[in-house]
Structure formats: C-alpha cells, structure tokens
Design an enzyme around this catalytic site. Structure first.
Site, PDB file in Angstrom:
ATOM      1  N   SER A 347       2.066   2.199 -51.610  1.00 28.75           N
ATOM      2  CA  SER A 347       1.305   1.900 -50.538  1.00 28.75           C
ATOM      3  C   SER A 347       0.231   2.550 -50.238  1.00 28.75           C
ATOM      4  CB  SER A 347       2.221   1.819 -49.336  1.00 28.75           C
ATOM      5  OG  SER A 347       1.912   1.139 -48.171  1.00 28.75           O
ATOM      6  N   HIS A 349      -0.885   5.661 -48.647  1.00 30.45           N
ATOM      7  CA  HIS A 349      -1.049   6.960 -49.189  1.00 30.45           C
ATOM      8  C   HIS A 349      -1.077   7.169 -50.482  1.00 30.45           C
ATOM      9  CE1 HIS A 349       0.185  11.346 -49.552  1.00 30.45           C
ATOM     10  NE2 HIS A 349      -0.451  11.354 -48.547  1.00 30.45           N
ATOM     11  N   CYS A 350      -0.394   6.337 -51.312  1.00 30.13           N
ATOM     12  CA  CYS A 350      -0.540   6.158 -52.959  1.00 30.13           C
ATOM     13  C   CYS A 350      -1.761   5.885 -53.378  1.00 30.13           C
ATOM     14  CB  CYS A 350       0.528   5.248 -53.362  1.00 30.13           C
ATOM     15  SG  CYS A 350       2.355   5.562 -52.813  1.00 30.13           S
ATOM     16  N   ILE A 351      -2.574   5.056 -52.459  1.00 33.04           N
ATOM     17  CA  ILE A 351      -3.745   4.520 -53.285  1.00 33.04           C
ATOM     18  C   ILE A 351      -4.914   5.378 -52.771  1.00 33.04           C
ATOM     19  CG2 ILE A 351      -2.758   2.227 -53.672  1.00 33.04           C
ATOM     20  CD1 ILE A 351      -4.647   1.220 -51.131  1.00 33.04           C
TER      21      ILE A 351
END
Length: 357
Positions: A347, A349-351
């Site tokens: 989601s 934070h990951c990107i």
C-alpha cells in the site's frame, strides 16, 4: 506547482559518492513525522506486474498524489513514454514528473533511506535480492541510485540485504523490525546478534525491538510497516483484531504484547495504541490479503491511511485522528495496490520514500 519533466540518466554518470574521510560520520534517520522536503513515489508502468490491469493501481496512486500535494512536494517517477503520458494526463501539474527506470513501484524497499549527518543529507543504499528471490525485476537494484542522484544526496553503501519496509525508526536510536524478515534465511542468514550489529552500523541503532511475524500472506515475509509504527517519541500504534474471523487475530495480539513489554533506546516503556484492523479481507481471486491500516504515510500536515471499504475503516480513521491531533488524517482507497495473486501486495507506505528537509 507548475508541471515539469525531469530526465535522469539511468547509468552511473556523475554519481555523488562519499569520500573516505566522510565514512565515519554518524547518521540519524529522522522519524517519519519530521518536516519533509519531498515525498517520492512511482507510477505503475509494467502491466505484467499487475495482471494486465494498470488502471486500478494507477487510480490509487493518483489519489495518493493528489492528497499529498496539498501540503507536500511529490516527486513521481515514470518509466517510459506511455507511463509519462498517462501520469501527465491524470495528474497535470500536481507532481514533479521524473523519467527513471524501475522494476516496480515499491520505493520504500528499492529506494534510498534518507538520513541526516553533520555533513548534511546522506542516502543509505543497501543490497536487494528481490524480497528473498521472489520478485526479480530489472532496475530495482539501481533505481535507488537514481533517486539519490536527483536528490543530490551523497551515497553510503552497505553490502547486506535490507528493505526499507523492514525497519521503522523513532529518530532516537530505536528500530522496530520482525524476526520473520530480518532473520529469514532468504535474506542474509543473520542471527539476531548479527542483525543488531548491522543495524547499529547502518543507522546508529541503540535498541532493536523485535516482533515475531507479520500478516498472513504478506509478500514481503512480514515487513514491520504493515503491522506496527512509531508515531512519536516512545509511542507506537498497532492493530487490534476486527472480529473472530480475523485471520491475524493471534498475530495481532502477540504484536501488541511484544510492544507493551518493550522499552526504547531512551529507556521509556512504550505507549501502545491499538487501532481497529481491517480483518478478513479477500482479493478478487478469493485469497486472504495482507490489507492493513498500518501502511499509512506521515507527511507534512497529513496522515494518509489505506482503506478497503470494510466495516472497521471509520473506527480506524477516528483512532488515528486521536493519535495525530496536529495532522489531517485522510482515508484513501488502496484496493488496487493490494492487488491479487503475485501482483500488488502493499500500500501507500510501501510505494513511497520520504526525503526529510
């Protein structure tokens, strides 16, 4: 802000490296609530990585960028002419559009971790092995160098494997992480003592708080940014089970117990706030997905929280508004980024990767 296209060379030309005399300078990774110079993210560009459907993840990324741009500079990487044209058509002048090569959009793990030192900003770069050899994509190993070069940040390299989503920092020498990721044989084959020594070397970590494992079916082998986050000095948030059918019920209770028993590098007992979790969430293929409200972004004046249309999302947003009274807390759909099968899995934070001021 006016729209502009920045072209970055994809080779190593003009890379800014630290000089030998600079290598011993102490670095600090600022907490994510520090004032930011920019937020970096990337535009989905490889249809094969998204089951042929780029529209769904692009819709989520566009909404994220629009929300962030209210109070932040957003630097959006695009890979290729089609990606550039589609991003420009959707987002116009909302972000700086930057041509670069990358495998996929998970810049939290493939981008640099920006730190501060007496010498100024330093981009920390680590080896990557495609999340334990599962998702080997061209240019994931080099996109972090491009980001550091555009940001004009000197690079400090480490030869061990580390993804940014595997560690969470309080800015005072404490790191949250999971045994499932850092001690996994598919990364470095570390013992606990070896992992702590590596984190001390890279981040000047004085205390590591260990959590056993992450969410069910997490592609990353249990990254901590999907389960527990620092939100202030001595303060953390994690999730509570959403119901009896929550597939992570025991895991979430174990996470909270670990945090409640922990102290940070300053000797403080952690203040733990539990936020309603997503609960049982199945993707389009009927698979249990690692959907989480913990994958939020803290930015200048904003906290953007992934939501999935579940019965607990409003309660989760209200709980996080209590945690961040000085920020505007916004829920943005992240179903497209979560994806299904081997596509997606993460989601907001990951990107993203934050660049402190």
């Amino acid at each position: 802000m006016p729209w502009r296209l920045l072209i970055v060379p994809t080779h190593r030309q003009q890379e800014v490296m630290m000089q030998p005399d600079d290598l011993n300078t102490t670095v600090v990774v600022p907490p994510e609530w520090a004032i930011l110079k920019a937020v970096w993210t990337a535009w989905p560009a490889n249809a094969d990585e998204w089951n042929g459907d780029l529209e769904s993840p692009r819709r989520d990324v566009a909404e994220l960028v629009r929300a962030l741009a209210e109070t932040n500079t957003v630097r959006l990487l695009v890979n290729g002419a089609e990606a550039e044209a589609s991003a420009r058509a959707v987002l116009g002048g909302t972000a700086d559009i930057i041509q670069a090569r990358y495998g996929d959009i998970w810049l939290r793990d493939t981008g640099p971790i920006f730190s501060r030192s007496d010498l100024g900003p330093i981009a920390l770069r680590f080896a990557t092995n495609s999340w334990g050899g599962k998702y080997d994509l061209p240019d994931d190993a080099t996109v972090g160098d491009d980001v550091a070069r555009i940001a004009e940040a000197p690079v400090r390299r480490f030869d061990f494997v580390l993804e940014g989503g595997a560690v969470d920092h309080d800015g005072e020498g404490t790191i949250l992480t999971t045994r499932q990721t850092l001690l996994n044989p598919n990364r470095n084959g570390w013992s606990k003592e070896q992992a702590e020594a590596a984190l001390a070397q890279a981040f000047n970590a004085r205390k590591v708080i260990w959590i056993d494992e992450g969410l069910h079916n997490d592609h990353t082998d249990g990254h901590v940014d999907n389960i527990a986050r620092f939100v202030g000095p001595g303060r953390v948030v994690c999730q509570a089970p959403a119901g009896d059918d929550d597939p992570n019920r025991e895991t979430l209770d174990a996470i909270a117990a670990s945090l409640e028993a922990a102290t940070d590098a300053c000797g403080r007992k952690l203040e733990v706030t539990r936020v309603p979790g997503v609960g049982l969430y199945r993707n389009a293929l009927g698979e249990i997905s690692p959907a989480s409200h913990m994958n939020f972004i803290i930015a200048n004046g904003l906290v953007i929280v992934p939501v999935y249309g579940t019965s607990t999302q409003e309660a989760a947003l209200e709980a996080l508004r209590g945690v961040f009274p000085d920020h505007k807390v916004i829920g943005v759909s992240s179903k497209g980024l979560l994806g299904c099968g081997t596509a997606g899995g993460g989601s907001f934070h990951c990107i993203t990767q934050q660049e402190p001021r």
